[in-house]
Design a protein around this motif. Structure first.
Motif, mmCIF file in Angstrom:
data_model
loop_
_atom_site.group_PDB
_atom_site.id
_atom_site.type_symbol
_atom_site.label_atom_id
_atom_site.label_comp_id
_atom_site.label_asym_id
_atom_site.label_seq_id
_atom_site.Cartn_x
_atom_site.Cartn_y
_atom_site.Cartn_z
ATOM 1 N N ALA A 1 0.917 -1.329 -0.025
ATOM 2 C CA ALA A 1 0.289 -0.138 -0.017
ATOM 3 C C ALA A 1 0.918 1.252 0.100
ATOM 4 C CB ALA A 1 -0.987 0.029 1.083
ATOM 5 N N TRP A 2 2.011 1.283 0.708
ATOM 6 C CA TRP A 2 2.486 2.439 1.048
ATOM 7 C C TRP A 2 3.455 2.635 -0.312
ATOM 8 C CZ3 TRP A 2 1.972 6.070 3.697
ATOM 9 C CH2 TRP A 2 1.569 6.094 4.986
ATOM 10 N N ALA A 3 4.118 1.385 -1.180
ATOM 11 C CA ALA A 3 4.603 1.415 -2.428
ATOM 12 C C ALA A 3 4.105 2.151 -3.579
ATOM 13 C CB ALA A 3 4.983 0.052 -2.748
ATOM 14 N N LEU A 4 2.511 1.876 -3.498
ATOM 15 C CA LEU A 4 1.822 2.598 -4.477
ATOM 16 C C LEU A 4 1.676 3.993 -4.111
ATOM 17 C CD1 LEU A 4 0.058 2.231 -6.865
ATOM 18 C CD2 LEU A 4 -2.075 1.707 -5.068
ATOM 19 N N ALA A 5 1.496 4.364 -2.679
ATOM 20 C CA ALA A 5 1.467 5.750 -2.700
ATOM 21 C C ALA A 5 2.742 6.594 -3.046
ATOM 22 C CB ALA A 5 0.963 6.276 -1.030
ATOM 23 N N VAL A 6 3.952 6.083 -2.649
ATOM 24 C CA VAL A 6 5.093 6.317 -2.950
ATOM 25 C C VAL A 6 5.242 6.451 -4.662
ATOM 26 C CG1 VAL A 6 7.709 6.111 -2.946
ATOM 27 C CG2 VAL A 6 6.284 6.059 -0.953
ATOM 28 N N GLN A 7 4.905 5.549 -5.148
ATOM 29 C CA GLN A 7 5.053 5.465 -6.680
ATOM 30 C C GLN A 7 4.127 6.690 -7.343
ATOM 31 O OE1 GLN A 7 3.560 1.809 -8.478
ATOM 32 N NE2 GLN A 7 4.343 2.486 -10.457
ATOM 33 N N GLN A 8 2.962 7.162 -6.824
ATOM 34 C CA GLN A 8 2.063 8.110 -7.201
ATOM 35 C C GLN A 8 2.576 9.359 -6.724
ATOM 36 O OE1 GLN A 8 -1.432 6.473 -5.370
ATOM 37 N NE2 GLN A 8 -1.870 5.484 -7.373
#
Length: 180
Positions: A46-53
């Motif tokens: 979930a954090w990886a997606l937020a960082v990627q965005q």
């Protein structure tokens, strides 16, 4: 104080962001949330997606990552009024969530994080910010009040592992002033 700054989080920052999130919630919300909820906080994915965005900024002091803010356009269900209708500014409302490790608190990191997030949000057309805060979390409510954000009358009750967690929504301008 060592050099303090705010930077866009990258994939290399994920483990620190997850650690800060888990440890800070376990400390700050031990009385509000059951242990089993605290043990299953957001996953690395979930954090990886937020960082990627590009939605996550990190606060640093010297070589240490000390906190972070997640800020992006607010989903309709987060900005809706209590009756479910959307306010006129729903398309320009941002959802903001800031977290600073308690040992690094009261050093301006939270304000710097929100100020930079607000600056970036305004550049994308955002006009207002909202955040959800546990009603019993006086420190977070006080933080947002110092930014000029106040409760807008909307509350929600979450099921926190069989224990109700009442949250209030605070709202305010995306003009955060940094004291010199």
């Amino acid at each position: 104080m060592a050099d303090a700054g705010v930077h866009t989080a990258t994939a290399a920052d994920l483990s620190e962001i997850v650690r800060i999130h888990r440890e800070t919630w376990r400390l700050a919300y031990a009385q509000l949330l059951p242990q089993e909820v605290l043990d299953t906080l957001d996953t690395d994915e979930a954090w990886a997606l937020a960082v990627q965005q590009g939605a996550v900024l990190k606060a640093t002091e010297g070589e240490w990552t000390v906190g972070f803010v997640v800020a992006s356009k607010a989903p309709d269900d987060e900005v809706a009024k209590a009756d479910g209708t959307l306010p006129a500014d729903a398309e320009t409302t941002a959802l903001v969530s800031v977290l600073v490790e308690p040992r690094w608190g009261r050093r301006g990191h939270g304000t710097r994080l929100v100020a930079e997030a607000a600056r970036r949000l305004v550049e994308t057309g955002a006009t207002r910010g909202i955040a959800w805060v546990p009603e019993a979390d006086k420190a977070s409510k006080n933080f947002y009040e110092r930014l000029g954000w106040t409760g807008d009358g909307t509350v929600r009750t979450l099921d926190a592992g069989g224990r109700p967690l009442r949250e209030i929504r605070v709202s305010g301008p995306l003009a955060v002033r940094l004291d010199d």
